[in-house]
Design a protein around this motif. Structure first.
Motif, short mmCIF file in Angstrom:
data_model
loop_
_atom_site.label_atom_id
_atom_site.label_comp_id
_atom_site.label_asym_id
_atom_site.label_seq_id
_atom_site.Cartn_x
_atom_site.Cartn_y
_atom_site.Cartn_z
N ALA A 20 0.84 -1.19 0.00
CA ALA A 20 0.00 0.00 0.00
C ALA A 20 0.88 1.24 0.00
O ALA A 20 2.11 1.17 0.14
N LEU A 21 0.24 2.38 -0.14
CA LEU A 21 0.97 3.66 -0.15
C LEU A 21 1.78 3.84 1.13
O LEU A 21 2.91 4.35 1.10
N ASP A 22 1.22 3.43 2.26
CA ASP A 22 1.95 3.57 3.53
C ASP A 22 3.25 2.78 3.52
O ASP A 22 4.25 3.22 4.09
N ASP A 23 3.25 1.61 2.87
CA ASP A 23 4.47 0.81 2.80
C ASP A 23 5.54 1.53 1.97
O ASP A 23 6.72 1.52 2.34
N ILE A 24 5.12 2.14 0.87
CA ILE A 24 6.07 2.85 0.01
C ILE A 24 6.64 4.06 0.75
O ILE A 24 7.84 4.33 0.70
N ALA A 25 5.76 4.81 1.44
CA ALA A 25 6.21 5.98 2.17
C ALA A 25 7.19 5.59 3.27
O ALA A 25 8.22 6.26 3.47
N ALA A 26 6.89 4.50 3.99
CA ALA A 26 7.78 4.05 5.06
C ALA A 26 9.15 3.68 4.50
O ALA A 26 10.18 4.00 5.10
N SER A 27 9.16 3.03 3.35
CA SER A 27 10.45 2.65 2.75
C SER A 27 11.24 3.87 2.28
O SER A 27 12.46 3.82 2.16
N SER A 28 10.52 4.97 2.03
CA SER A 28 11.17 6.19 1.55
C SER A 28 11.58 7.12 2.67
O SER A 28 12.26 8.12 2.45
N GLY A 29 11.11 6.82 3.89
CA GLY A 29 11.50 7.62 5.05
C GLY A 29 10.76 8.93 5.19
O GLY A 29 11.24 9.83 5.88
N VAL A 30 9.60 9.05 4.52
CA VAL A 30 8.82 10.28 4.61
C VAL A 30 7.35 9.94 4.83
O VAL A 30 6.96 8.77 4.75
N SER A 31 6.53 10.95 5.07
CA SER A 31 5.11 10.73 5.28
C SER A 31 4.40 10.49 3.95
O SER A 31 4.94 10.77 2.86
N ARG A 32 3.16 9.98 4.03
CA ARG A 32 2.33 9.82 2.83
C ARG A 32 2.17 11.15 2.11
O ARG A 32 2.26 11.21 0.88
N PHE A 33 1.92 12.20 2.88
CA PHE A 33 1.74 13.54 2.31
C PHE A 33 2.98 13.97 1.54
O PHE A 33 2.90 14.40 0.39
N HIS A 34 4.14 13.85 2.17
CA HIS A 34 5.39 14.26 1.53
C HIS A 34 5.63 13.46 0.25
O HIS A 34 5.93 14.04 -0.81
N LEU A 35 5.49 12.14 0.34
CA LEU A 35 5.76 11.32 -0.83
C LEU A 35 4.79 11.63 -1.97
O LEU A 35 5.21 11.71 -3.14
N SER A 36 3.51 11.79 -1.66
CA SER A 36 2.53 12.08 -2.72
C SER A 36 2.86 13.38 -3.42
O SER A 36 2.81 13.47 -4.66
N ARG A 37 3.20 14.42 -2.66
CA ARG A 37 3.54 15.71 -3.27
C ARG A 37 4.82 15.61 -4.11
O ARG A 37 4.89 16.13 -5.22
N ALA A 38 5.84 14.96 -3.54
CA ALA A 38 7.11 14.85 -4.25
C ALA A 38 6.96 14.02 -5.52
O ALA A 38 7.46 14.40 -6.59
N PHE A 39 6.29 12.89 -5.42
CA PHE A 39 6.11 12.00 -6.56
C PHE A 39 5.33 12.71 -7.67
O PHE A 39 5.70 12.66 -8.85
N GLY A 40 4.26 13.39 -7.30
CA GLY A 40 3.47 14.11 -8.29
C GLY A 40 4.26 15.23 -8.95
O GLY A 40 4.15 15.45 -10.16
N ALA A 41 5.08 15.95 -8.17
CA ALA A 41 5.87 17.04 -8.72
C ALA A 41 6.93 16.53 -9.69
O ALA A 41 7.21 17.15 -10.72
N VAL A 42 7.54 15.39 -9.36
CA VAL A 42 8.64 14.88 -10.17
C VAL A 42 8.17 14.09 -11.39
O VAL A 42 8.69 14.26 -12.50
N LEU A 43 7.13 13.26 -11.22
CA LEU A 43 6.73 12.34 -12.29
C LEU A 43 5.38 12.66 -12.92
O LEU A 43 4.94 11.97 -13.84
N ASN A 44 4.71 13.68 -12.43
CA ASN A 44 3.41 14.10 -13.01
C ASN A 44 2.35 13.00 -12.94
O ASN A 44 1.48 12.91 -13.81
N CYS A 45 2.42 12.17 -11.93
CA CYS A 45 1.38 11.18 -11.71
C CYS A 45 1.40 10.82 -10.24
O CYS A 45 2.36 11.11 -9.52
N SER A 46 0.34 10.18 -9.76
CA SER A 46 0.32 9.75 -8.37
C SER A 46 1.13 8.47 -8.20
O SER A 46 1.44 7.77 -9.17
#
Length: 276
Positions: A20-46
């Motif tokens: 799930a999204l929480d698993d990906i965020a945990a592996s990245s060392g950031v919150s769901r909010f941070h990862l969603s914003r960063a991922f969307g800004a960099v790759l133009n998709c969720s």
């Protein structure tokens, strides 16, 4: 290593597993909010849109190679039934799984290949300045957007333009783009002006209040069309290097007197809320 690169590694390493999204965020060392914003800004998709597209692309490869059991392919791609898989597959590629298996090729499909993050972004950011901002109030027009489809943002500004200069208690000469309610599906965006007080005679307009915040302020001096390049550099380069933590609060685009809304030139500032 930036969190988007970590997320991509995790996704590609676990593509055939349940996560799930929480698993990906945990592996990245950031919150769901941070990862969603960063991922969307960099790759133009969720994040999860990328996951779904990658899984469907790998499923298309298996089918084109002659996989005999479509249900097995569907289950490996994370779908619980043949019907659900077929709907998602047809929505993504415009063909059914049976058609792709019969064709035996994927050259006519829009396949999502794994994204590699080794290449450094070309945009070089000037160091930000830091600002402590008092509480602010805004009035504007808002709408919901996905990371992959923000074509409606300029049209939103066009609809709001006639209101500028005619809103009660407006702070003249400055306009703001305000990003709120970010999650993995997208975000709310408002074209707005700052006001000193809210009034009831602004029907149909969105009212926003933002508490006092500490901001990292970045200058974007290029044409407005290149703003996403600056956003990518902020989220994938500056933030990981800075060690700063993003606060879950609206991000502001500040358009000052030098910005020309007709030509898109004149530059702007990006105000990113960060913890002290």
């Amino acid at each position: 290593m930036n969190p988007v690169a970590k997320a991509l590694w995790y996704i590609e390493s676990h593509l055939e597993k349940d996560f799930a999204l929480d698993d990906i965020a945990a592996s990245s060392g950031v919150s769901r909010f941070h990862l969603s914003r960063a991922f969307g800004a960099v790759l133009n998709c969720s994040v999860m849109e990328y996951v779904r597209s990658r899984r469907l692309s790998e499923a298309a490869r298996r089918l084109a190679a002659g996989a005999p059991d479509i249900l097995s392919v569907a289950l490996e791609a994370g779908y619980g039934s043949h019907e659900a898989f077929t709907r998602a597959f047809r929505d993504r590629f415009g063909k059914t799984p049976e058609q792709v298996r019969a064709d035996g090729r994927i050259e006519t499909l829009t396949i999502w290949e794994p994204v590699l993050m080794e290449k450094k972004l070309e945009n070089e950011l000037a160091p930000p300045r830091f600002v402590d901002s008092k509480p602010k109030m805004f009035v504007g027009l808002g709408s919901r957007f996905s990371y992959s489809n923000m074509d409606g943002v300029p049209a939103l500004w066009q609809r709001f333009q006639p209101h500028i200069g005619h809103i009660s208690n407006e702070v003249k000469g400055v306009a703001y783009g305000i990003v709120t309610a970010s999650d993995d599906e997208g975000f709310d965006y408002a074209a707005a002006v700052e006001v000193t007080a809210f009034r009831d005679e602004d029907p149909g307009l969105t009212k926003l209040s933002i508490p006092s915040r500490h901001y990292a302020v970045f200058a974007h001096r290029d044409h407005i069309s290149a703003i996403r390049t600056t956003m990518r550099a902020i989220w994938s380069e500056w933030l990981p290097r800075s060690g700063r933590e993003v606060v879950q609060s609206p991000t502001l685009e500040r358009y000052g007197p030098k910005f020309d809304p007709h030509s898109g030139n004149g530059g702007l500032e990006i105000w990113l809320p960060v913890r002290r």
